[in-house]
Design an enzyme around this catalytic site. Structure first.
Site, mmCIF file in Angstrom:
data_model
loop_
_atom_site.group_PDB
_atom_site.id
_atom_site.type_symbol
_atom_site.label_atom_id
_atom_site.label_comp_id
_atom_site.label_asym_id
_atom_site.label_seq_id
_atom_site.Cartn_x
_atom_site.Cartn_y
_atom_site.Cartn_z
ATOM 1 N N TYR A 144 -4.975 -0.779 -4.617
ATOM 2 C CA TYR A 144 -3.679 -0.124 -4.466
ATOM 3 C C TYR A 144 -3.149 0.293 -5.843
ATOM 4 C CZ TYR A 144 -3.631 -2.152 0.277
ATOM 5 O OH TYR A 144 -3.936 -2.511 1.567
ATOM 6 N N SER A 153 -0.622 -0.751 9.200
ATOM 7 C CA SER A 153 -0.221 0.560 9.723
ATOM 8 C C SER A 153 0.336 0.505 11.143
ATOM 9 C CB SER A 153 -1.387 1.559 9.672
ATOM 10 O OG SER A 153 -0.921 2.894 9.769
ATOM 11 N N TRP A 165 0.840 -1.200 0.000
ATOM 12 C CA TRP A 165 0.000 0.000 0.000
ATOM 13 C C TRP A 165 0.879 1.255 0.000
ATOM 14 C CZ3 TRP A 165 -1.782 3.226 4.503
ATOM 15 C CH2 TRP A 165 -2.723 4.193 4.091
ATOM 16 N N ASP A 170 1.310 -8.755 1.124
ATOM 17 C CA ASP A 170 -0.055 -8.240 1.110
ATOM 18 C C ASP A 170 -0.266 -7.223 0.003
ATOM 19 O OD1 ASP A 170 -2.707 -7.905 2.639
ATOM 20 O OD2 ASP A 170 -1.967 -5.846 2.500
ATOM 21 N N SER A 196 -11.695 -6.869 6.137
ATOM 22 C CA SER A 196 -10.812 -5.783 6.537
ATOM 23 C C SER A 196 -11.653 -4.593 6.972
ATOM 24 C CB SER A 196 -9.891 -5.379 5.386
ATOM 25 O OG SER A 196 -9.032 -4.324 5.780
ATOM 26 N N ASN A 247 13.284 -2.637 9.510
ATOM 27 C CA ASN A 247 12.005 -3.023 10.116
ATOM 28 C C ASN A 247 12.062 -4.439 10.698
ATOM 29 O OD1 ASN A 247 10.734 -0.601 9.533
ATOM 30 N ND2 ASN A 247 9.830 -1.333 7.619
ATOM 31 N N LEU A 282 2.977 1.656 12.135
ATOM 32 C CA LEU A 282 3.682 2.911 12.393
ATOM 33 C C LEU A 282 2.771 4.125 12.263
ATOM 34 C CD1 LEU A 282 7.022 2.133 10.501
ATOM 35 C CD2 LEU A 282 6.477 1.803 12.926
ATOM 36 N N ALA A 283 1.453 3.879 12.233
ATOM 37 C CA ALA A 283 0.476 4.969 12.135
ATOM 38 C C ALA A 283 0.802 5.888 10.965
ATOM 39 C CB ALA A 283 0.403 5.751 13.449
ATOM 40 N N LYS A 293 9.758 10.789 12.054
ATOM 41 C CA LYS A 293 10.204 11.625 10.936
ATOM 42 C C LYS A 293 9.360 12.884 10.749
ATOM 43 C CE LYS A 293 9.596 8.482 7.728
ATOM 44 N NZ LYS A 293 9.527 7.801 6.403
#
Length: 325
Positions: free
Chosen positions: A54, A210, A21, A49, A154, A296, A212-213, A220
Site C-alpha cells: 500500500y 471492499s 488501502w 489492516d 489473501s 460506516n 462497498l465494491a 456516489k
C-alpha cells in the site's frame, strides 16, 4: 462494537475494522490518518489492516506514526501487513513468497511500523513459482521468531489454502488461520461457495475487504466519477469500468428503497449485509475522513434490522450484477 473470533483462533477482532488501502498517502496525510484511526478506536475498532504494497510502504509508515502519536496500549489493538508484491524489481523480491523475501519483508515492515511484532501477516497473493511448503515453513519461522502472531492468506483458492493447512498439519507447523478475500453484494461466490467446506474443516476465519465494491455500493458513482472520489485518483483508472458498469448501477438504484426503509445509507446497508455472514470475522472499512468512519460504524445498528426477507430482496436487486468466479 461486536467482537468475533478470528476463525478457530482465540483472537477476537472487532466486527468492523479499519484499513488503509488507497487512502493512506494517496488521500490522507499523517494528521488525517491519525484522526480516522482515533474515530475508529472510539467506536470500538481494534483491528487495523495494512500491507507492504500500500503506497509502496508509506501506508505502513503513516499508520505506525499514528499508533505512536495515539499512544495506545499494544495489547489493545491488532495490526496486520501483507506480503507478495515487493517494493523493487529484484527477482527475489517482486511477486514472490519465497523464504528469502518473506523473512526480509517482515523485518522491513516492522521498521516502517516501528513495532516489535505484527499480530497478523498475510500472503497477499498465491505464488505459482514457489512451493507452498517453502512458504508455509517461512511463515511458521516468522511466528516462531516472535515477529508475528498469526498468519493467513489473501485471494488464495480453497485448494491452495487447504494444501498449506495440510502441510502445516503434517509437519506440526503454525497453520494458516485466516483468509482475506474480496466480499460484497457483487463479489461473493468464493466466500459463499468455494470456501464452504473450509469453515468447519479447518476453522478458517475471514477478514473481508471492499464491502462497498470500491465505492460502487455507496451510490456516489450513479452520475459518473466525482472529482474528489477514489475513482478519480491517478493510477486507479482501472476501476472506472466496474464503477460505471450498467448492471451494477441498476442494482444500486434497486437497493436505494431498501436503505430508505431502514433509515440508513447505501454504504451502511452494504456493510451490514457483509456482517450477516457468520463466517466473516471482520469487515474491513476504509475512509478518507473521520466523519466517514463514524458513518460506516453505524452499519452495526442496521445489522439487527436486516432480516432474511430484506436480505432476499437485496439478493434479488443484485442478481444481474453478481460476478462469476
Amino acid at each position: 462494537m461486536e467482537y468475533r473470533r478470528l476463525g478457530r483462533s482465540g483472537l477476537k477482532v472487532s466486527a468492523l475494522s479499519f484499513g488503509s488501502w488507497v487512502t493512506y498517502s494517496n488521500q490522507l496525510d499523517g494528521k488525517q490518518a491519525r484522526e480516522c484511526m482515533a474515530a475508529a478506536r472510539d467506536a470500538g475498532v481494534n483491528f487495523f489492516d495494512n500491507a507492504e504494497g500500500y503506497a509502496a510502504g508509506e501506508s505502513e509508515r503513516l499508520m505506525g506514526q499514528a499508533l505512536r502519536d495515539l499512544r495506545w496500549t499494544r495489547e489493545h489493538y491488532v495490526v496486520s501487513s501483507k506480503f507478495f508484491w515487493g517494493l523493487s524489481d529484484d527477482p527475489n523480491v517482486r511477486h514472490t513468497l519465497n523464504r528469502k523475501y518473506l523473512l526480509s519483508a517482515v523485518d522491513n515492515s516492522l521498521k516502517r511500523f516501528g513495532l516489535d511484532y505484527l499480530d497478523l501477516i498475510f500472503c497477499h497473493r498465491p505464488d505459482p513459482n514457489t512451493p507452498i511448503e517453502e512458504t508455509v515453513w517461512a511463515m511458521h519461522d516468522i511466528i516462531n521468531r516472535g515477529k508475528a502472531l498469526y498468519w493467513g492468506t489473501s485471494e488464495w483458492s480453497a485448494g491452495q489454502i487447504r494444501t498449506a493447512w495440510d502441510i502445516a498439519e503434517r509437519h506440526h507447523l503454525h497453520k494458516p488461520v485466516m483468509e482475506q478475500p474480496q466480499y460484497n453484494l457483487f463479489v461473493r461466490q468464493r466466500v459463499e461457495q468455494e470456501f464452504a467446506t473450509l469453515y468447519a474443516d479447518i476453522g478458517l476465519g475471514l477478514t473481508v475487504w471492499s464491502p462497498l465494491a470500491s465505492g460502487a455500493l455507496t451510490g456516489k458513482y450513479l452520475a459518473g466519477i466525482p472529482k474528489d472520489s477514489r475513482g478519480a485518483l491517478k493510477g486507479y483508472e482501472w476501476l472506472h469500468e466496474r464503477l460505471l458498469d450498467e448492471k451494477r448501477t441498476a442494482a444500486v438504484r434497486a437497493l436505494k428503497p431498501i436503505a430508505d426503509e431502514l433509515g440508513c445509507t447505501l454504504s451502511q446497508l452494504a456493510i451490514a449485509w457483509c456482517l450477516r455472514n457468520p463466517h466473516v470475522s471482520t469487515v474491513i472499512t476504509g475512509a478518507s475522513r473521520a466523519a466517514q468512519v463514524v458513518e460506516n460504524m453505524k452499519a452495526l445498528d442496521v445489522l439487527p434490522k436486516l432480516d432474511d426477507a430484506l436480505a432476499a430482496r437485496m439478493d434479488a436487486a443484485c442478481a444481474g450484477a453478481i460476478d462469476a468466479l
